[in-house]
Design a protein around this motif. Structure first.
Motif, PDB file in Angstrom:
ATOM      1  N   VAL A 251     -15.078   6.561  31.596  1.00 44.44           N
ATOM      2  CA  VAL A 251     -15.860   7.630  32.235  1.00 44.44           C
ATOM      3  C   VAL A 251     -16.219   8.715  31.224  1.00 44.44           C
ATOM      4  CG1 VAL A 251     -16.014   9.254  34.154  1.00 44.44           C
ATOM      5  CG2 VAL A 251     -14.551   7.227  34.370  1.00 44.44           C
ATOM      6  N   GLY A 252     -15.215   9.198  30.481  1.00 45.45           N
ATOM      7  CA  GLY A 252     -15.473  10.281  29.540  1.00 45.45           C
ATOM      8  C   GLY A 252     -16.517   9.930  28.505  1.00 45.45           C
ATOM      9  N   HIS A 253     -16.324   8.821  27.814  1.00 45.42           N
ATOM     10  CA  HIS A 253     -17.266   8.451  26.748  1.00 45.42           C
ATOM     11  C   HIS A 253     -18.652   8.048  27.263  1.00 45.42           C
ATOM     12  CE1 HIS A 253     -14.959   9.138  23.209  1.00 45.42           C
ATOM     13  NE2 HIS A 253     -13.987   8.305  23.536  1.00 45.42           N
ATOM     14  N   PRO A 254     -18.769   7.240  28.289  1.00 41.76           N
ATOM     15  CA  PRO A 254     -20.124   6.847  28.691  1.00 41.76           C
ATOM     16  C   PRO A 254     -20.951   7.971  29.322  1.00 41.76           C
ATOM     17  CG  PRO A 254     -18.509   5.865  30.163  1.00 41.76           C
ATOM     18  CD  PRO A 254     -17.749   6.461  29.019  1.00 41.76           C
ATOM     19  N   THR A 255     -20.331   9.097  29.689  1.00 42.74           N
ATOM     20  CA  THR A 255     -21.114  10.217  30.225  1.00 42.74           C
ATOM     21  C   THR A 255     -21.440  11.261  29.166  1.00 42.74           C
ATOM     22  OG1 THR A 255     -19.061  11.304  30.986  1.00 42.74           O
ATOM     23  CG2 THR A 255     -20.279   9.959  32.593  1.00 42.74           C
ATOM     24  N   GLU A 256     -21.074  10.991  27.890  1.00 44.44           N
ATOM     25  CA  GLU A 256     -21.518  11.862  26.803  1.00 44.44           C
ATOM     26  C   GLU A 256     -23.000  11.592  26.552  1.00 44.44           C
ATOM     27  OE1 GLU A 256     -17.757  12.320  23.854  1.00 44.44           O
ATOM     28  OE2 GLU A 256     -18.569  10.304  24.054  1.00 44.44           O
ATOM     29  N   LEU A 257     -23.816  12.624  26.619  1.00 47.84           N
ATOM     30  CA  LEU A 257     -25.261  12.419  26.548  1.00 47.84           C
ATOM     31  C   LEU A 257     -25.698  11.877  25.194  1.00 47.84           C
ATOM     32  CD1 LEU A 257     -27.924  12.569  28.057  1.00 47.84           C
ATOM     33  CD2 LEU A 257     -28.160  14.944  27.295  1.00 47.84           C
TER      34      LEU A 257
END
Length: 544
Positions: free
Chosen positions: A309-315
């Motif tokens: 979740v954290g990494h794939p939502t970094e723009l």
């Protein structure tokens, strides 16, 4: 810290190298003088030299970061002190926009002439970069805050605790583990203090004092007859707290199959339990592969949240800026634009939060001088937002940055880094026991361990520290050789229950890597214990 405390164990291994997997930053230094803060008026004076010099060379925007970064590592093994390391890194980073392009330069010489030269170099670099520019930098507007400060609300500065007290704690932890069945133990105490000053042409002069601490250990037990071994790592969390984190109170304990902790941590008790559990792991049954309902403790679930979740939502990952090193993201802009992408079940609410007290990522202002905030990423299972900084905000229609820009040192340029990303507790009153009692065939997993995930943060595999088999709503014994596999969307859609706020706890990473050249950051992830139905479990001990 008194100098005599720092020198107490100097003959037992002070140096700048200890364990290959632990990064060391800065130069070895006695901490006495370094703990004295630099006068704020002097930092403002130095910042103004840089701001004025950059403006005079043609910069249309400038920000300045003056940083003093202190680190302490105390490392022991069994009855020995292996290393004590104190480091300090002190200097200034200057970032500018000129001709519509970014430029950056840094210096550890903080006289006026050296600062002005660094500012001029940053402008020169920006102008050279602009020759390759296809679109000028668009900064989200940011009102200046004037002269403000923020300090981590710690109760006890860990750097001021005598080295002898820290060593005595670690050696007592080691002794307890050995007496309860472990054959080997490494125990480590990591401390970080970031003294950061930010100034910009927006009109901000921000002084911040950030503290972090991570006590941890690594246990091993060997069967002398077979040569087989088992390991168990500490169930601690790295946190944005002072030395008070190591003073667990009765109300901090969560009773269960093993004692876990909220807010504080009892390292000695965890080491005793861990050593005993090594014997149980030796005798544990090897898991039968198949589909199981998983009950994931926050000490384990934080890592799954971080990676899926954290990494794939970094723009920047979504836009492909990190493709060469850290990868991209399956959460592409078209999925966000529909406002209908089904990331998880309706129970799944995930927020980004740079304000949470005690978390690793908590600061008052980010490294672009933006006041930190909390916002939704996943709402009722739907992807609703990303994590963005000032020069990205316009891409997703934001009027301001979300305040998640960070550099790990004054000498590195700041860029988009993960905020604390956390799964929100269940809204109904529900304990871990309430969740387990309805599971017919399941596994309860505690603690983090190895993981693997693809470059788009979609297909993954995770393992833990402790595994307990569940049959007909009851724990029936310990398992081993467990890992589970899924993909991010399937996994989060299988979430069917989340314990309430009383079970909410933080986990996190002290050394989250990203960028080229590489940088690290510290970030927390909170959750309550959660249930995921029908997840594929494999046996990691069987030969293929």
């Amino acid at each position: 810290m008194k100098r005599r405390d720092f020198l107490y164990l100097s003959g037992m291994g002070i140096g700048a190298s200890m364990m290959p997997s632990i990064p060391i930053f800065g130069n070895p230094v006695p901490l006495g003088a370094a703990l004295e803060p630099v006068d704020v008026a002097l930092k403002k004076q130095m910042a103004d030299v840089a701001l004025n010099a950059a403006r005079g060379k043609g910069a249309t925007y400038t920000d300045v970061r003056i940083g003093r970064y202190l680190n302490q590592y105390v490392v022991t093994r069994e009855d020995k002190v292996e290393n004590i390391v104190n480091t300090e890194s002190y200097g200034m980073g200057i970032r500018v926009i000129a001709n519509g392009s970014w430029g950056f330069a840094a210096t550890d010489k903080l006289d006026n002439d050296s600062i002005a030269k660094a500012a001029a170099l940053a402008v020169t670099i920006a102008k050279e970069n602009s020759r390759l520019l296809t679109e000028p930098v668009q900064l989200a507007p940011q009102k200046g805050y004037g002269e403000v400060s923020w300090k981590a609300p710690i109760e006890k500065n860990a750097f001021e605790v005598p080295i002898k007290e820290k060593v005595d704690l670690l050696l007592s932890v080691n002794d307890a583990a050995l007496k309860n069945g472990a054959n080997y133990i490494n125990s480590i105490l990591f401390l970080v203090n970031e003294q950061k000053y930010f100034a910009s042409t927006d009109g901000s002069y921000i002084d911040q004092d950030v503290h972090r601490i991570w006590p941890t250990f690594f246990l091993t037990k060997i069967d002398s007859a077979t040569g087989k071994f088992e390991t168990r790592n500490a169930l601690s969390s790295p946190v944005g707290m002072g030395y008070e984190y190591l003073n667990a109170r009765p109300e901090d304990k969560i009773k269960g199959l093993t004692t876990l902790y909220r807010n504080r941590y009892d390292m000695l008790e965890d080491a005793k339990q861990g050593a005993i559990q090594l014997g149980e792991k030796m005798k544990a049954k090897s898991v039968e592969p198949g589909k199981y309902d998983l009950i994931l403790d926050p000490s384990h679930l934080w890592l799954t949240i971080h990676e899926s979740v954290g990494h794939p939502t970094e723009l920047d990952r979504v836009l492909g800026y990190e493709a060469n090193y850290a990868g991209t993201s399956f959460l592409t802009l078209d999925k966000w634009e529909t406002k209908k992408f089904n990331f998880g079940s309706k129970l799944v609410n995930i927020v980004a939060d740079k304000t949470q007290v005690g978390s690793l990522g908590a600061v008052g202002y980010d490294d672009e001088g933006v006041g930190t905030q909390k916002w939704d990423l996943i709402k009722d299972g739907i992807l609703v937002n990303y994590q963005a900084i000032r020069d990205q905000a316009h891409i997703i229609g934001l009027k301001q940055s979300q305040g998640c820009c960070y550099a790990d040192n004054w000498s590195d340029v700041q860029f988009q880094r993960m905020a604390n990303v956390s799964l929100q507790p269940g809204k109904e009153k529900k304990s871990v026991q309430d969740i387990i009692k309805n599971v017919e065939k399941g596994i309860y997993i505690i603690g983090d361990n190895s993981f693997s995930i693809d470059q788009q943060r979609y297909n993954f595999q995770f393992s833990g520290q402790l595994y307990y088999e569940i049959k007909q709503g009851k724990i029936v014994g310990m398992l081993k050789d467990v890992a589970y596999q899924s993909n991010t969307q399937e996994f989060w859609n299988s979430c069917t229950a989340i314990a309430d706020e009383s079970d909410y706890r933080l986990g996190g990473s002290f050394f989250d890597g990203k960028g080229q050249p590489g940088q690290i950051s510290s970030v927390s992830h909170g959750s309550s214990t959660a249930r995921f139905n029908g997840v594929n479990v494999i046996n990691t001990g069987r030969k293929i």
